[in-house]
Design a protein around this motif. Structure first.
Motif, PDB file in Angstrom:
ATOM      1  N   ARG A 253       0.834  -1.203   0.000  1.00 21.93           N
ATOM      2  CA  ARG A 253       0.000   0.000   0.000  1.00 21.93           C
ATOM      3  C   ARG A 253       0.874   1.260   0.000  1.00 21.93           C
ATOM      4  NH1 ARG A 253      -5.005  -1.193  -1.741  1.00 21.93           N
ATOM      5  NH2 ARG A 253      -5.783  -3.075  -0.730  1.00 21.93           N
ATOM      6  N   PRO A 254       0.405   2.341  -0.662  1.00 23.72           N
ATOM      7  CA  PRO A 254       1.170   3.600  -0.643  1.00 23.72           C
ATOM      8  C   PRO A 254       1.141   4.231   0.735  1.00 23.72           C
ATOM      9  CG  PRO A 254      -0.960   3.928  -1.700  1.00 23.72           C
ATOM     10  CD  PRO A 254      -0.823   2.445  -1.481  1.00 23.72           C
ATOM     11  N   LYS A 255       2.048   5.170   0.957  1.00 28.71           N
ATOM     12  CA  LYS A 255       2.169   5.781   2.285  1.00 28.71           C
ATOM     13  C   LYS A 255       0.908   6.518   2.710  1.00 28.71           C
ATOM     14  CE  LYS A 255       4.097  10.292   0.996  1.00 28.71           C
ATOM     15  NZ  LYS A 255       5.162  11.295   1.279  1.00 28.71           N
ATOM     16  N   TYR A 256       0.130   7.028   1.750  1.00 26.84           N
ATOM     17  CA  TYR A 256      -1.074   7.788   2.087  1.00 26.84           C
ATOM     18  C   TYR A 256      -2.157   6.896   2.706  1.00 26.84           C
ATOM     19  CZ  TYR A 256       1.070  11.329  -0.897  1.00 26.84           C
ATOM     20  OH  TYR A 256       1.943  12.233  -1.448  1.00 26.84           O
ATOM     21  N   TYR A 257      -2.048   5.595   2.504  1.00 21.09           N
ATOM     22  CA  TYR A 257      -3.031   4.659   3.070  1.00 21.09           C
ATOM     23  C   TYR A 257      -3.098   4.815   4.587  1.00 21.09           C
ATOM     24  CZ  TYR A 257      -5.599   0.264   3.704  1.00 21.09           C
ATOM     25  OH  TYR A 257      -6.550  -0.682   4.030  1.00 21.09           O
ATOM     26  N   THR A 258      -1.920   4.934   5.199  1.00 26.54           N
ATOM     27  CA  THR A 258      -1.879   5.113   6.650  1.00 26.54           C
ATOM     28  C   THR A 258      -1.730   6.585   7.040  1.00 26.54           C
ATOM     29  OG1 THR A 258       0.490   4.596   6.526  1.00 26.54           O
ATOM     30  CG2 THR A 258      -0.999   2.842   7.239  1.00 26.54           C
ATOM     31  N   SER A 259      -0.779   7.263   6.392  1.00 26.10           N
ATOM     32  CA  SER A 259      -0.448   8.630   6.820  1.00 26.10           C
ATOM     33  C   SER A 259      -1.595   9.608   6.621  1.00 26.10           C
ATOM     34  CB  SER A 259       0.791   9.140   6.074  1.00 26.10           C
ATOM     35  OG  SER A 259       0.554   9.202   4.677  1.00 26.10           O
ATOM     36  N   PHE A 260      -2.548   9.283   5.757  1.00 21.42           N
ATOM     37  CA  PHE A 260      -3.718  10.161   5.607  1.00 21.42           C
ATOM     38  C   PHE A 260      -5.020   9.445   5.975  1.00 21.42           C
ATOM     39  CE2 PHE A 260      -7.283  11.968   3.188  1.00 21.42           C
ATOM     40  CZ  PHE A 260      -7.271  13.251   3.711  1.00 21.42           C
ATOM     41  N   TRP A 261      -5.313   8.332   5.285  1.00 19.68           N
ATOM     42  CA  TRP A 261      -6.619   7.703   5.452  1.00 19.68           C
ATOM     43  C   TRP A 261      -6.801   7.076   6.834  1.00 19.68           C
ATOM     44  CZ3 TRP A 261     -10.052   9.390   2.323  1.00 19.68           C
ATOM     45  CH2 TRP A 261      -9.717   9.743   1.028  1.00 19.68           C
ATOM     46  N   VAL A 262      -5.849   6.273   7.272  1.00 16.47           N
ATOM     47  CA  VAL A 262      -5.980   5.639   8.588  1.00 16.47           C
ATOM     48  C   VAL A 262      -5.951   6.682   9.700  1.00 16.47           C
ATOM     49  CG1 VAL A 262      -4.906   4.044  10.226  1.00 16.47           C
ATOM     50  CG2 VAL A 262      -5.033   3.444   7.800  1.00 16.47           C
ATOM     51  N   GLU A 263      -5.080   7.678   9.554  1.00 12.96           N
ATOM     52  CA  GLU A 263      -5.003   8.719  10.574  1.00 12.96           C
ATOM     53  C   GLU A 263      -6.217   9.639  10.549  1.00 12.96           C
ATOM     54  OE1 GLU A 263      -1.239  10.643  10.157  1.00 12.96           O
ATOM     55  OE2 GLU A 263      -0.138   9.011  11.141  1.00 12.96           O
ATOM     56  N   SER A 264      -7.051   9.527   9.528  1.00 12.48           N
ATOM     57  CA  SER A 264      -8.288  10.324   9.465  1.00 12.48           C
ATOM     58  C   SER A 264      -9.411   9.689  10.270  1.00 12.48           C
ATOM     59  CB  SER A 264      -8.748  10.481   8.008  1.00 12.48           C
ATOM     60  OG  SER A 264      -7.814  11.216   7.252  1.00 12.48           O
ATOM     61  N   ILE A 265      -9.254   8.426  10.658  1.00  9.34           N
ATOM     62  CA  ILE A 265     -10.332   7.709  11.357  1.00  9.34           C
ATOM     63  C   ILE A 265     -10.754   8.408  12.654  1.00  9.34           C
ATOM     64  CG2 ILE A 265     -10.916   5.553  12.552  1.00  9.34           C
ATOM     65  CD1 ILE A 265      -9.351   4.067  10.383  1.00  9.34           C
ATOM     66  N   PRO A 266      -9.825   8.845  13.524  1.00  9.10           N
ATOM     67  CA  PRO A 266     -10.265   9.577  14.722  1.00  9.10           C
ATOM     68  C   PRO A 266     -11.037  10.850  14.388  1.00  9.10           C
ATOM     69  CG  PRO A 266      -8.002   8.838  14.986  1.00  9.10           C
ATOM     70  CD  PRO A 266      -8.366   8.594  13.558  1.00  9.10           C
ATOM     71  N   VAL A 267     -10.666  11.507  13.293  1.00  6.70           N
ATOM     72  CA  VAL A 267     -11.376  12.729  12.885  1.00  6.70           C
ATOM     73  C   VAL A 267     -12.799  12.388  12.472  1.00  6.70           C
ATOM     74  CG1 VAL A 267     -11.373  14.683  11.295  1.00  6.70           C
ATOM     75  CG2 VAL A 267      -9.200  13.764  12.124  1.00  6.70           C
ATOM     76  N   VAL A 268     -12.938  11.309  11.711  1.00  5.81           N
ATOM     77  CA  VAL A 268     -14.279  10.859  11.295  1.00  5.81           C
ATOM     78  C   VAL A 268     -15.119  10.507  12.513  1.00  5.81           C
ATOM     79  CG1 VAL A 268     -15.545   9.059  10.056  1.00  5.81           C
ATOM     80  CG2 VAL A 268     -13.466  10.027   9.065  1.00  5.81           C
ATOM     81  N   LEU A 269     -14.519   9.800  13.465  1.00  5.33           N
ATOM     82  CA  LEU A 269     -15.224   9.417  14.686  1.00  5.33           C
ATOM     83  C   LEU A 269     -15.690  10.648  15.458  1.00  5.33           C
ATOM     84  CD1 LEU A 269     -16.140   7.304  16.704  1.00  5.33           C
ATOM     85  CD2 LEU A 269     -13.827   7.239  17.624  1.00  5.33           C
ATOM     86  N   CYS A 270     -14.834  11.647  15.543  1.00  6.68           N
ATOM     87  CA  CYS A 270     -15.177  12.877  16.263  1.00  6.68           C
ATOM     88  C   CYS A 270     -16.315  13.621  15.570  1.00  6.68           C
ATOM     89  CB  CYS A 270     -13.936  13.773  16.365  1.00  6.68           C
ATOM     90  SG  CYS A 270     -14.209  15.324  17.236  1.00  6.68           S
ATOM     91  N   VAL A 271     -16.250  13.703  14.231  1.00  4.95           N
ATOM     92  CA  VAL A 271     -17.297  14.397  13.466  1.00  4.95           C
ATOM     93  C   VAL A 271     -18.637  13.697  13.647  1.00  4.95           C
ATOM     94  CG1 VAL A 271     -18.085  14.956  11.139  1.00  4.95           C
ATOM     95  CG2 VAL A 271     -15.697  15.349  11.765  1.00  4.95           C
ATOM     96  N   LEU A 272     -18.630  12.363  13.585  1.00  2.45           N
ATOM     97  CA  LEU A 272     -19.875  11.604  13.790  1.00  2.45           C
ATOM     98  C   LEU A 272     -20.443  11.856  15.180  1.00  2.45           C
ATOM     99  CD1 LEU A 272     -18.950   8.158  12.150  1.00  2.45           C
ATOM    100  CD2 LEU A 272     -20.495   9.899  11.254  1.00  2.45           C
ATOM    101  N   LEU A 273     -19.548  11.905  16.146  1.00  2.00           N
ATOM    102  CA  LEU A 273     -19.976  12.108  17.533  1.00  2.00           C
ATOM    103  C   LEU A 273     -20.608  13.486  17.711  1.00  2.00           C
ATOM    104  CD1 LEU A 273     -19.832  10.605  20.281  1.00  2.00           C
ATOM    105  CD2 LEU A 273     -17.745  11.897  20.746  1.00  2.00           C
ATOM    106  N   LEU A 274     -19.997  14.502  17.106  1.00  2.00           N
ATOM    107  CA  LEU A 274     -20.488  15.868  17.252  1.00  2.00           C
ATOM    108  C   LEU A 274     -21.768  16.121  16.470  1.00  2.00           C
ATOM    109  CD1 LEU A 274     -17.102  17.856  17.080  1.00  2.00           C
ATOM    110  CD2 LEU A 274     -18.441  17.261  19.106  1.00  2.00           C
ATOM    111  N   ILE A 275     -21.909  15.439  15.308  1.00  2.00           N
ATOM    112  CA  ILE A 275     -23.089  15.642  14.484  1.00  2.00           C
ATOM    113  C   ILE A 275     -24.309  14.918  15.044  1.00  2.00           C
ATOM    114  CG2 ILE A 275     -24.130  15.165  12.229  1.00  2.00           C
ATOM    115  CD1 ILE A 275     -21.445  15.667  10.937  1.00  2.00           C
ATOM    116  N   PHE A 276     -24.114  13.663  15.419  1.00  2.00           N
ATOM    117  CA  PHE A 276     -25.240  12.834  15.823  1.00  2.00           C
ATOM    118  C   PHE A 276     -25.376  12.651  17.324  1.00  2.00           C
ATOM    119  CE2 PHE A 276     -23.964  11.350  11.557  1.00  2.00           C
ATOM    120  CZ  PHE A 276     -25.142  11.611  10.873  1.00  2.00           C
ATOM    121  N   GLY A 277     -24.381  13.134  18.078  1.00  2.00           N
ATOM    122  CA  GLY A 277     -24.404  12.951  19.525  1.00  2.00           C
ATOM    123  C   GLY A 277     -25.398  13.867  20.221  1.00  2.00           C
TER     124      GLY A 277
END
Length: 277
Positions: A253-277
């Motif tokens: 896998r290219p470096k962006y797989y982890t350095s961008f996409w995987v590291e974006s998971i906490p951001v996605v989790l936070c956005v979901l929490l703030l929108i639907f919480g």
């Protein structure tokens, strides 16, 4: 287009993106424990992550002088210096206990990076230890420090969230270790090196199930059914997303797989929490 790619690479290489992930986890802690906005600890975590990660990534290279100071690295060094000033400024606005504990995590970061004993490797190169140190530091910065700085009472919910946060970070790091398998020194004894990629993925799936299962004990008895359902659903969704990334992870896998996409998971989790919480 070339300029956009350069800006994006700088965003990744300067650790701004990983700092955003740290920022998101701190905000999640505030939300989960009903803590009012705490600007000093939030900025301390964000800019401290930039300083810490850039120090870990570039310190060894700088001391061995294995690279020339290109313009991008000069910009990263300047950003890190400015971030260090902000961290120092925020430090004096933290509670005394938070300052003391933050110094403990700083010491752990230094131990991870610098060889304190002659002819000895730093903790980053200790066989099988790296993943635990990194996960522990993330739990400390994104959960322990915000809780301590808020002054709220430490209950069983805190310890349960610490375990969940540790599992979350641990599984995310497993993805990094699979991707970096072809580059890591065999002496590091990372999890994939010890048990293989297939077994590492199975381990990740099991840990994600435990992560979701712990949420059953995390919801309070006086919470409404909607709150309990939302909490369990959110943890299940984020676990599924992580499991998908884990399933498709490999050392090609290219470096962006982890350095961008995987590291974006906490951001996605936070956005979901703030929108639907």
């Amino acid at each position: 287009m070339k300029i956009l790619k350069q800006l994006f690479d700088f965003y990744i290489d300067s650790s701004i993106h990983v700092a955003l992930s740290c920022f998101a986890l701190v905000k999640m802690t505030h939300y989960m424990f009903h803590i009012p906005a705490d600007t000093p600890i939030t900025y301390f975590a964000f800019f401290g992550t930039i300083v810490g990660y850039n120090f870990v990534k570039y310190d060894a290279l700088a001391r061995t002088k294995k690279f020339q100071m290109r313009n991008e690295l000069k910009a990263i060094a300047f950003l890190s210096f400015l971030s260090l000033i902000v961290v120092g400024f925020c430090f004096f606005y933290l509670q005394k206990i938070t300052q003391i504990v933050s110094m403990a995590f700083l010491s752990l970061t230094l131990l991870y990076t610098l060889p304190f004993f002659p002819n000895k490797r730093n903790a980053r190169n200790w066989a099988g230890v790296k993943i635990y140190i990194v996960a522990l530091c993330w739990v400390g910065v994104t959960l322990v420090l915000p809780i301590l700085n808020s002054g709220i009472e430490i209950t069983s919910d805190f310890y349960l969230k610490c375990v969940q946060r540790f599992i979350l970070i641990f599984v995310l790091i497993l993805i990094f270790e699979i991707i970096d398998l072809q580059y890591d020194d065999p002496h590091l004894q990372t999890v994939p090196q010890q048990i293989g990629v297939k077994q590492t993925k199975y381990l990740g799936y099991v840990l994600l199930m435990i992560f979701c299962g712990l949420e059953i004990f995390n919801v309070k008895g006086n919470d409404s059914l909607n709150v309990k359902y939302f909490s369990l659903s959110l943890q299940s969704i984020i676990s599924f997303i992580i499991a998908v990334f884990l399933f498709f992870s490999n050392d090609k896998r290219p470096k962006y797989y982890t350095s961008f996409w995987v590291e974006s998971i906490p951001v996605v989790l936070c956005v979901l929490l703030l929108i639907f919480g």
